[in-house]
Design an enzyme around this catalytic site. Structure first.
Site, PDB file in Angstrom:
ATOM      1  N   ARG A   1     -30.261   7.974  13.476  1.00  0.00           N
ATOM      2  CA  ARG A   1     -28.973   7.630  12.856  1.00  0.00           C
ATOM      3  C   ARG A   1     -27.990   7.254  13.962  1.00  0.00           C
ATOM      4  NH1 ARG A   1     -30.005   9.703   7.622  1.00  0.00           N
ATOM      5  NH2 ARG A   1     -28.774   8.040   6.724  1.00  0.00           N
TER       6      ARG A   1
ATOM      7  N   TYR B   1     -28.248  15.467  11.171  1.00  0.00           N
ATOM      8  CA  TYR B   1     -28.883  16.103  10.013  1.00  0.00           C
ATOM      9  C   TYR B   1     -28.592  17.593   9.990  1.00  0.00           C
ATOM     10  CZ  TYR B   1     -31.690  11.905   9.275  1.00  0.00           C
ATOM     11  OH  TYR B   1     -32.105  10.631   9.011  1.00  0.00           O
TER      12      TYR B   1
ATOM     13  N   ASP C   1     -30.973   0.788   8.456  1.00  0.00           N
ATOM     14  CA  ASP C   1     -31.059   2.170   7.994  1.00  0.00           C
ATOM     15  C   ASP C   1     -31.311   2.207   6.479  1.00  0.00           C
ATOM     16  OD1 ASP C   1     -30.577   4.784   7.197  1.00  0.00           O
ATOM     17  OD2 ASP C   1     -28.981   5.094   8.668  1.00  0.00           O
TER      18      ASP C   1
ATOM     19  N   SER D   1     -29.673   5.095   4.443  1.00  0.00           N
ATOM     20  CA  SER D   1     -28.265   4.867   4.110  1.00  0.00           C
ATOM     21  C   SER D   1     -28.125   3.826   3.011  1.00  0.00           C
ATOM     22  CB  SER D   1     -27.482   4.397   5.333  1.00  0.00           C
ATOM     23  OG  SER D   1     -27.392   5.435   6.264  1.00  0.00           O
TER      24      SER D   1
ATOM     25  N   GLN E   1     -27.817   1.013  12.282  1.00  0.00           N
ATOM     26  CA  GLN E   1     -27.178   1.033  10.964  1.00  0.00           C
ATOM     27  C   GLN E   1     -27.651  -0.087  10.043  1.00  0.00           C
ATOM     28  OE1 GLN E   1     -22.951   1.408  11.583  1.00  0.00           O
ATOM     29  NE2 GLN E   1     -23.073   3.627  11.606  1.00  0.00           N
TER      30      GLN E   1
HETATM   31  P1  NAD Z   1     -29.296  13.962   4.002  1.00  0.00           P
HETATM   32  O1  NAD Z   1     -29.684  13.116   2.856  1.00  0.00           O
HETATM   33  O2  NAD Z   1     -30.343  14.429   4.957  1.00  0.00           O
HETATM   34  O3  NAD Z   1     -28.552  15.273   3.456  1.00  0.00           O
HETATM   35  C1  NAD Z   1     -27.460  15.157   2.574  1.00  0.00           C
HETATM   36  C2  NAD Z   1     -26.374  16.099   2.973  1.00  0.00           C
HETATM   37  O4  NAD Z   1     -26.748  17.437   2.605  1.00  0.00           O
HETATM   38  C3  NAD Z   1     -26.054  16.153   4.470  1.00  0.00           C
HETATM   39  O5  NAD Z   1     -24.704  15.822   4.650  1.00  0.00           O
HETATM   40  C4  NAD Z   1     -26.327  17.606   4.841  1.00  0.00           C
HETATM   41  O6  NAD Z   1     -25.450  18.090   5.829  1.00  0.00           O
HETATM   42  C5  NAD Z   1     -26.082  18.284   3.504  1.00  0.00           C
HETATM   43  N1  NAD Z   1     -26.568  19.664   3.376  1.00  0.00           N
HETATM   44  C6  NAD Z   1     -27.717  20.222   3.806  1.00  0.00           C
HETATM   45  N2  NAD Z   1     -27.732  21.544   3.505  1.00  0.00           N
HETATM   46  C7  NAD Z   1     -26.580  21.820   2.843  1.00  0.00           C
HETATM   47  C8  NAD Z   1     -26.023  22.978   2.256  1.00  0.00           C
HETATM   48  N3  NAD Z   1     -26.627  24.158   2.290  1.00  0.00           N
HETATM   49  N4  NAD Z   1     -24.822  22.857   1.661  1.00  0.00           N
HETATM   50  C9  NAD Z   1     -24.163  21.683   1.610  1.00  0.00           C
HETATM   51  N5  NAD Z   1     -24.642  20.557   2.141  1.00  0.00           N
HETATM   52  C10 NAD Z   1     -25.832  20.620   2.749  1.00  0.00           C
HETATM   53  O7  NAD Z   1     -28.115  13.263   4.812  1.00  0.00           O
HETATM   54  P2  NAD Z   1     -27.844  11.731   5.060  1.00  0.00           P
HETATM   55  O8  NAD Z   1     -27.052  11.178   3.977  1.00  0.00           O
HETATM   56  O9  NAD Z   1     -29.146  11.100   5.378  1.00  0.00           O
HETATM   57  O10 NAD Z   1     -26.924  11.792   6.341  1.00  0.00           O
HETATM   58  C11 NAD Z   1     -27.336  12.571   7.451  1.00  0.00           C
HETATM   59  C12 NAD Z   1     -26.395  12.380   8.607  1.00  0.00           C
HETATM   60  O11 NAD Z   1     -26.571  11.118   9.215  1.00  0.00           O
HETATM   61  C13 NAD Z   1     -24.924  12.500   8.293  1.00  0.00           C
HETATM   62  O12 NAD Z   1     -24.350  13.197   9.351  1.00  0.00           O
HETATM   63  C14 NAD Z   1     -24.456  11.080   8.275  1.00  0.00           C
HETATM   64  O13 NAD Z   1     -23.086  10.956   8.545  1.00  0.00           O
HETATM   65  C15 NAD Z   1     -25.283  10.528   9.389  1.00  0.00           C
HETATM   66  N6  NAD Z   1     -25.472   9.091   9.342  1.00  0.00           N
HETATM   67  C16 NAD Z   1     -25.279   8.374  10.487  1.00  0.00           C
HETATM   68  C17 NAD Z   1     -25.490   7.013  10.485  1.00  0.00           C
HETATM   69  C18 NAD Z   1     -25.308   6.220  11.725  1.00  0.00           C
HETATM   70  O14 NAD Z   1     -24.496   6.544  12.539  1.00  0.00           O
HETATM   71  N7  NAD Z   1     -26.095   5.189  11.904  1.00  0.00           N
HETATM   72  C19 NAD Z   1     -25.897   6.382   9.344  1.00  0.00           C
HETATM   73  C20 NAD Z   1     -26.087   7.139   8.194  1.00  0.00           C
HETATM   74  C21 NAD Z   1     -25.894   8.498   8.222  1.00  0.00           C
END
Ligand code: NAD
Length: 372
Positions: A119, A230, A127, A130, A124
């Site tokens: 990530r 994550y 991805d 996303s 991006q």
């Molecule tokens: P994901 O689908 O793996 O998980 C969804 C959400 O569930 C996450 O925010 C996680 O923190 C949350 N979670 C896990 N356990 C939990 C709990 N007990 N209570 C409440 N929430 C809980 O996540 P995602 O959508 O794939 O995103 C993962 C990360 O990657 C995030 O930090 C996001 O900002 C980041 N991201 C970065 C980029 C980039 O920079 N290229 C792109 C997309 C996402």
């Protein structure tokens, strides 16, 4: 290269890995493309649009027989039987499915699982998690709105005022943030919880209230930072405090959208059966984590059920419900990824020292290469 676009075979999979828009770019890039007849039908991309983009139409065997095969889901055993050793396959190949990876390795494929991309900013545009989670978060709110027998926005009418619906979003990654934004656009009052401290600012910037579960130890604070963006499994004491707070908020809510996931693990339980029993009759829970066991033990995969008067939506593949747009974004993700494994002359040139390529390469030369 010769590129094949087979029709997806998994039950309910409506998406397609290339659209006429991306096919046109491949053909312009000196590739040849064979699209299985009907591959884009479920996503509303008809065969003649692919032909107009420069593809030829063919059978599943012809598409799977290409040197580079683009997929949405990992190939099943029937598809693998039609793929030659050395075939490059790019798709959502389920990098945590050890058996699936072993089968692809045994078939001699060079597999790239795009879900495994780091990530990082540079990744991006490719991805897939996303691009697809964003649509899932949007669709989850619309599903909730459809199953909720009342209105979402506050409405002042001559016949009286209707109160705005209250929504709780659990897990504020990509899907959760889009769910917050969509629920806000519809006029809901939104609260949200996430384990990662960085989530607070994002939640608040969308105009929602962050449900704060304070950390009581340094260990809790450290684990909550997660790894690579994550989440990691939180200690039981924090989970218990979160469950109590979430339960209070869910009892007041009309709509709950749960999206909490931890990579490679079962989804954490955030909404207990007791919480559902205490929720308002007529409220709706959409459990986006259902494919990984669900954030609620009462969710049923692939089904919409009613428990204690609460409608629980456990449909999987929400991006597949908006397959035209989901395919368009997914196809562009693949187009972007290919720049890392194909050179300017259109030949295979895998940039092995690129961290995105290295992370996505799951099998090659008969071996599973995924580092977990
Ligand atoms: P994901 O689908 O793996 O998980 C969804 C959400 O569930 C996450 O925010 C996680 O923190 C949350 N979670 C896990 N356990 C939990 C709990 N007990 N209570 C409440 N929430 C809980 O996540 P995602 O959508 O794939 O995103 C993962 C990360 O990657 C995030 O930090 C996001 O900002 C980041 N991201 C970065 C980029 C980039 O920079 N290229 C792109 C997309 C996402």
């Amino acid at each position: 290269m010769h590129i094949g676009i087979p029709k997806e075979t998994r039950d309910g999979e409506t998406r397609v890995a290339a659209t006429p828009e991306t096919v046109k770019k491949y053909v312009g890039g000196k590739h040849t493309v064979v699209v299985e007849r009907g591959a884009g039908n479920a996503a509303r991309y008809p065969d003649d649009a692919y032909e107009a983009a420069g593809a030829t139409l063919g059978t599943a065997q012809e598409a799977l027989g290409a040197g580079l095969v683009m997929k949405v889901r990992a190939p099943d055993s029937a598809e693998l039987a039609h793929m030659k050793p050395g075939t490059v396959v790019v798709g959502m190949l389920d990098p945590f499915d050890a058996d699936g990876l072993a089968q692809m390795a045994a078939a001699g494929l060079v597999g790239f699982a795009l879900e495994a991309a780091p990530r990082i900013t540079r990744a991006q545009s490719l991805d897939v998690l996303s691009s697809q989670a964003n649509l899932a978060g949007y669709k989850a709110v619309l599903l909730a709105a459809n199953h909720y027998g009342r209105l979402i926005p506050m409405m002042m009418t001559a016949a009286g005022t209707l109160k705005a619906a209250r929504a709780v979003v659990l897990g504020t990654g990509v899907a959760g943030l889009q769910a917050i934004a969509t629920a806000k656009r519809l006029g809901a009052v939104v609260e949200a919880s996430d384990v990662r401290p960085a989530a607070r600012e994002q939640v608040e910037s969308l105009g929602a209230k962050f449900i704060d579960v304070p950390f009581e130890t340094d260990e809790e604070r450290e684990i909550a930072q997660g790894t690579g963006g994550y989440a990691r499994p939180m200690p039981p004491a924090w989970m218990a405090r979160q469950a109590a707070l979430v339960s209070e908020r869910c009892k007041q809510a009309d709509i709950v959208i749960s999206t909490a996931l931890i990579p490679g693990r079962p989804a954490p339980t955030l909404v207990s059966a007791e919480t559902v029993a205490a929720m308002k009759p007529g409220s709706v829970l959409v459990d986006l984590a259902v494919e990984r066991g669900g954030n609620c033990p009462l969710s049923e995969k692939g089904r919409i059920v009613e428990k204690h008067g609460v409608t629980i939506v456990g449909l999987t593949n929400l991006p597949g419900l908006v397959a035209t747009d989901a395919s368009a974004l997914y196809a562009r993700n693949i187009l972007d990824f290919l720049k890392l494994i194909i050179n300017a002359d259109g030949a295979l040139a895998i940039q092995r020292d690129d961290e995105i390529v290295a992370a996505c390469l799951v099998c090659e030369g008969g071996n599973v290469t995924r580092r977990t």
